[in-house]
Each structure stands twice: as structure tokens, then as C-alpha cells.
Scaffold this motif. Structure first.
Motif, short mmCIF file in Angstrom:
data_model
loop_
_atom_site.label_atom_id
_atom_site.label_comp_id
_atom_site.label_asym_id
_atom_site.label_seq_id
_atom_site.Cartn_x
_atom_site.Cartn_y
_atom_site.Cartn_z
N PRO A 1 27.92 2.84 -20.86
CA PRO A 1 26.65 2.43 -19.50
C PRO A 1 25.56 2.05 -20.66
O PRO A 1 25.72 2.86 -21.98
N ALA A 2 24.35 1.78 -20.93
CA ALA A 2 23.31 1.94 -22.04
C ALA A 2 23.00 3.17 -21.47
O ALA A 2 23.09 3.81 -20.78
N ALA A 3 22.39 3.81 -22.81
CA ALA A 3 22.07 4.67 -23.63
C ALA A 3 20.87 5.08 -22.34
O ALA A 3 20.22 4.53 -22.23
N LYS A 4 20.88 6.14 -22.59
CA LYS A 4 19.32 6.63 -21.23
C LYS A 4 18.74 6.76 -22.62
O LYS A 4 18.87 7.81 -23.74
N SER A 5 17.03 6.55 -22.39
CA SER A 5 16.42 6.60 -23.05
C SER A 5 15.70 8.27 -23.05
O SER A 5 15.96 9.29 -22.44
N ALA A 6 15.00 8.28 -24.20
CA ALA A 6 14.37 9.30 -24.65
C ALA A 6 13.43 10.33 -23.70
O ALA A 6 12.88 8.83 -23.36
N CYS A 7 13.92 11.55 -23.80
CA CYS A 7 12.36 11.52 -22.12
C CYS A 7 11.23 12.12 -23.37
O CYS A 7 11.03 13.14 -24.09
N LYS A 8 10.00 11.73 -22.56
CA LYS A 8 8.97 12.17 -23.09
C LYS A 8 8.41 13.67 -22.14
O LYS A 8 8.60 13.19 -21.14
#
Length: 248
Positions: free
Chosen positions: A220-227
């Protein structure tokens, strides 16, 4: 009553998964393997039938020699004997055909399996096995009793539960609820020592072609960074939700 419990040898869910050979093969290096969780519920229920009704319990797996520790654990939990079909489990139909041959030769009354394995989640083998054998089949089973040849089972359906009655021989696709989670058994020292002397029979596979093959695996695609937004910066929050996340 003779019970056969189908055991899948699956990676521990905490293992880090990687692929090799151009992402066409699962990399087993450093991976801890365990009994498939749904199969463990089935095995525990089979042991209950052994203790309460005098059933005999055999566990079976289709796989190489590397799966034998998993079968030995099943023996330590309380199974009477184990069978390993010496073949790579290429796909669900191939596995079902191998298991069907074991059932035919062993004369088993009840076949218990997890409704699906937690590695590929195919959910195919129990139903295919029942079809090949011509046995009745109950899937997503979360409760069952056997009285002579009469079977009463509870299975999960959309929006509720369904109670079904039938007769042996039968194939059951079990899941959580077949026994309470607190009743799952951990092998003790006595069981581990006894497992060393219990029979583990290796059978060669019957001729059967695989109907499918794995072409490529993809994570699965890596989760994007949390802002992180300051609690008093509502304008920035609204801007990001509108222009970047596009949810408002």
C-alpha cells in the motif's frame, strides 16, 4: 468422530513484509510464522470435541518442511497427529485438491478450517474443498455443536446471525467466535514434550494444476506526513482542507 483441521502457516501480523524477484515473490527472510488465527479457533473447537466427546483430531497442512514447526505447535496444543502434504501451496484450488485427497483417504467426518488465511485473505479453500468432496458447507461459522451425526451451527451473515442444521460429513469455515478468545490454548511444557513423539506423516501431492499464479505484489502507498496546525490558526486549517485535502 474423526476431525481434520486444516492449518495455514502464515506470517505473524507484526512481521515486516517485503518482496523479492521483481516483487513477484514473498520474502520469508526474518519473518516469524504462526498458525493462522481463524484456524486456531477451529483447532481449539476440535480439541473441545476431543475432550468432551472422544473425537480424534488430525491437523493437516500443504507446504514444505519449513511448516512443520507450525504443525508441531498444533500437536502441542492437543491434536493427536499431523499430516503435511509436501507441496508449495500455489493457489487455493491446488490446496483444496490436496486436502480433498487427505479427507477421502482418511475417512474424516468433520473438516474444520479457518474461513480465510490472514496472508492472502482468499477465503476460497474451505468452499472449494466441500465442493470437491460433495460435503455440506457452512462458512463464517462462529458456533457449532455436534450430536451424533447432527450438526447445529451459527454463522455470521450481513446484519445478523443465522442458525443452520445439517448432518455429517461436513466442512466448516470457522472464525472468531467458534470458541471464546480466552479459551485459545498456549502449548505448555507437557504438550510440547508430547508433540515430539506424535506422528507427523509426510505425503506426496496428487497431480493437480494451479489455476492462478501471482504476477506481482505491491505494498500500500505510504501514508503522507501529518501536518500540525496551531489550535488558534483556523484560517490555515480551512485553507488546507479546501485547497490541499479538497474535502470542503
Amino acid at each position: 468422530m474423526k476431525i481434520l483441521v486444516c492449518i495455514s502457516h502464515v506470517p505473524d501480523t507484526t512481521s515486516k513484509i517485503n518482496f523479492t524477484n521483481g516483487d513477484a515473490e514473498f520474502d520469508t527472510n526474518g519473518v516469524q510464522f504462526v498458525i493462522n488465527a481463524n484456524d486456531e479457533y477451529a483447532l481449539t473447537r476440535a480439541i473441545w470435541f476431543k475432550e468432551k466427546q472422544g473425537a480424534t483430531v488430525t491437523v493437516v497442512n500443504v507446504g514444505g518442511a519449513d511448516t512443520e514447526p507450525t504443525l508441531r505447535k498444533a500437536l502441542a496444543i492437543g491434536a493427536d497427529e499431523a499430516i503435511r502434504v509436501n507441496a508449495v501451496p500455489t493457489d487455493g484450488l491446488f490446496v483444496a485438491k490436496q486436502l480433498a485427497e487427505v479427507v477421502k483417504n482418511g475417512g474424516y467426518d468433520l473438516v474444520l478450517a479457518g474461513k480465510e488465511s490472514l496472508d492472502y485473505n482468499g477465503g476460497m479453500v474451505p468452499g472449494m474443498l466441500a465442493a470437491i468432496l460433495g460435503y455440506d458447507f457452512i462458512n463464517s461459522c462462529e458456533g457449532m455443536d455436534v450430536d451424533g451425526t447432527a450438526v447445529k451451527a451459527i454463522r455470521q451473515i450481513d446484519g445478523g446471525k443465522e442458525t443452520i442444521s445439517g448432518k455429517l460429513p461436513m466442512v466448516i469455515g470457522g472464525q472468531k467466535g467458534l470458541v471464546d478468545e480466552k479459551d485459545l490454548r498456549i502449548p505448555n511444557m507437557r504438550g510440547i514434550m508430547a508433540a515430539r513423539t506424535k506422528a507427523l506423516t509426510v505425503l506426496e501431492p496428487v497431480g493437480a494444476d494451479a489455476a492462478t499464479k501471482a504476477v506481482k505484489f505491491e505494498k500500500p502507498a505510504a501514508k503522507s506526513a501529518c501536518k500540525m496546525i496551531a489550535p488558534d490558526n483556523l484560517d490555515e486549517l480551512i485553507n488546507l482542507l479546501h485547497n490541499e485535502a479538497k474535502v470542503i
